[in-house]
Design a protein around this motif. Structure first.
Motif: not given
Lengths: 237, 237
Positions: B91, B94, B102, B145-150, B152-156
């Motif tokens: 997923v 790091y 998170w 947290t928002t960096n990780e979300l970003a 993850s969205q780039e990953h998608v």
DNA sequence: CGCTCATTTGAGGAACTTCAAGGTCAGTGG
DNA sequence: CCACTGACCTTGAAGTTCCTCAAATGAGCG
């Protein structure tokens, strides 16, 4: 968000006096804030809306998202990206009760109405400073963010599965998110779903047909489905 | 995290007196906390480590993540999921300077050392309560947290592109995240990268070969690459 | 009814996977 | 020093999945 009224009349309607005017809004807020009425009242000062948007209208572009956080009252919101080759990808769907707005500026996503939609707009700065004084609100926001992260990570996992598995999981997840009703009234178009799953509409259609033939779902007219074997749906691979 | 010492000796080593003992740790913390020394000192009371892990050892399973947040000092950490069919998906990776933790309990991911690794462990509860009193810390955590979300969205978004584009973007992103050095020493195995990109190692290898032949990268012995045309890499599709 | 738009179905082609073999490199022991 | 080994990466050929293009069917609406 320089101007909230760019959503085209006559559907567009901003009425501050109706912030908690609809049963839907109140119910979703109560769920999210766990019935904390004081918090709700404090927040109402920071809000504007509900604002309505027609299907397929652009709610916000990336730069706008910095100033406002949005709360979905009704309908479905999509965040999507169109790359230079013209292919569109949908990163996430937001359903009633979801917050929209933890979107990174680097991705330059566009926030659009996947169906006719009603949203609350909340000033981000005010919310953040409020959260620094209110542990409960801070937790609500942290929870919303980590939930979105979890959904995004599940999305990543989904994208390396087969088309049939992607379709099955999507329908099952949607059914759960919408409250496990008897019927699943799929609110978004097949094109939207296909762009979310990284498939073509043809492949999506074939996958759904397969699930139907396998007896896992049943089609009812008008974009309505019955998940006949929910357990089986989650085992598709 | 019942016991931090389950990482096998002799590599495992926990030395609380060395929390800021290495230049690496200090530098990464300074970067993350923007040189706020007071905050660093306050945090040190909540920390344990650095703890070392050998490559491929399991650092934490999902349930453990609820209690501790981790901070990568050295090496690469992966969060991955093995589904019933035996396929593994990664997923997220790091790198040094990243927070790990998170991770939603529902996904049941396993946190593992993709290379030999050094991590700080931070009690989550203490950190959260500290953040509720310290706006700066709260912002650091929200940003993480928002960096990780970003990411993850780039990953998608990446997962719906072609194999060659996925490989090119991965290498380019990795190069940026590792500091844009002259050489890109890829720290993780091809199998890990393939599982991250949703490809087989064969397809990954063929994609990299294509990028090499196209002159966008050059291979140097020992998992080392030169990104000869970084701009071009980002245009692959 | 006749229009439009969304969805479904079919046939052929491209991309990726699978299976199988060969190559490279570091470590090990003769 | 050289052969041997095992892990990892690369290459080739055949098979599967998904995409593309094209046409048919179905649903909603004036």
């Amino acid at each position: 968000m320089a101007n909230l009224d760019f959503c085209t009349a006559p559907f567009a309607e901003s009425n501050d006096t109706k912030i908690f005017g609809t049963a839907d809004t109140a119910a979703h807020f109560a769920k999210v804030f766990d019935g904390n009425a004081t918090l709700q009242r404090t927040l109402s000062a920071l809000q504007r809306g509900p604002v309505r948007f027609y299907q397929d209208s652009v709610i916000a572009l990336n730069e706008d998202v910095a100033d406002y956080l949005m709360f979905v009252v009704r309908g479905v919101v999509r965040s999507c990206k169109v790359c230079k080759s013209g292919n569109r990808s949908i990163v996430s769907f937001y359903l009633p009760g979801d917050f929209v707005g933890w979107v990174d500026a680097k991705l330059s996503l566009s926030i659009e109405a996947a169906t006719d939609t009603e949203l609350l707009f909340i000033k981000r700065k005010g919310l953040v400073s409020l959260a620094s004084q209110n542990v409960r609100l801070a937790n609500v926001l942290l929870t919303a963010t980590t939930n979105e992260l979890a959904r995004s990570q599940e999305h990543v996992l989904l994208m390396s599965k087969s088309a049939k598995c992607r379709a099955a999981t999507f329908l099952s997840d949607l059914w759960v998110r919408l409250g496990k009703a008897q019927y699943l009234d799929v609110p978004m178009s097949h094109q939207d779903i296909a762009d979310y799953l990284g498939l073509t509409i043809e492949t999506l259609s074939r996958s759904i047909t397969d699930l139907d033939r396998a007896g896992l779902i049943a089609r009812v007219p008008a974009r309505r489905l019955i998940l006949q074997n929910h357990f089986g749906l989650r085992r598709v691979n």
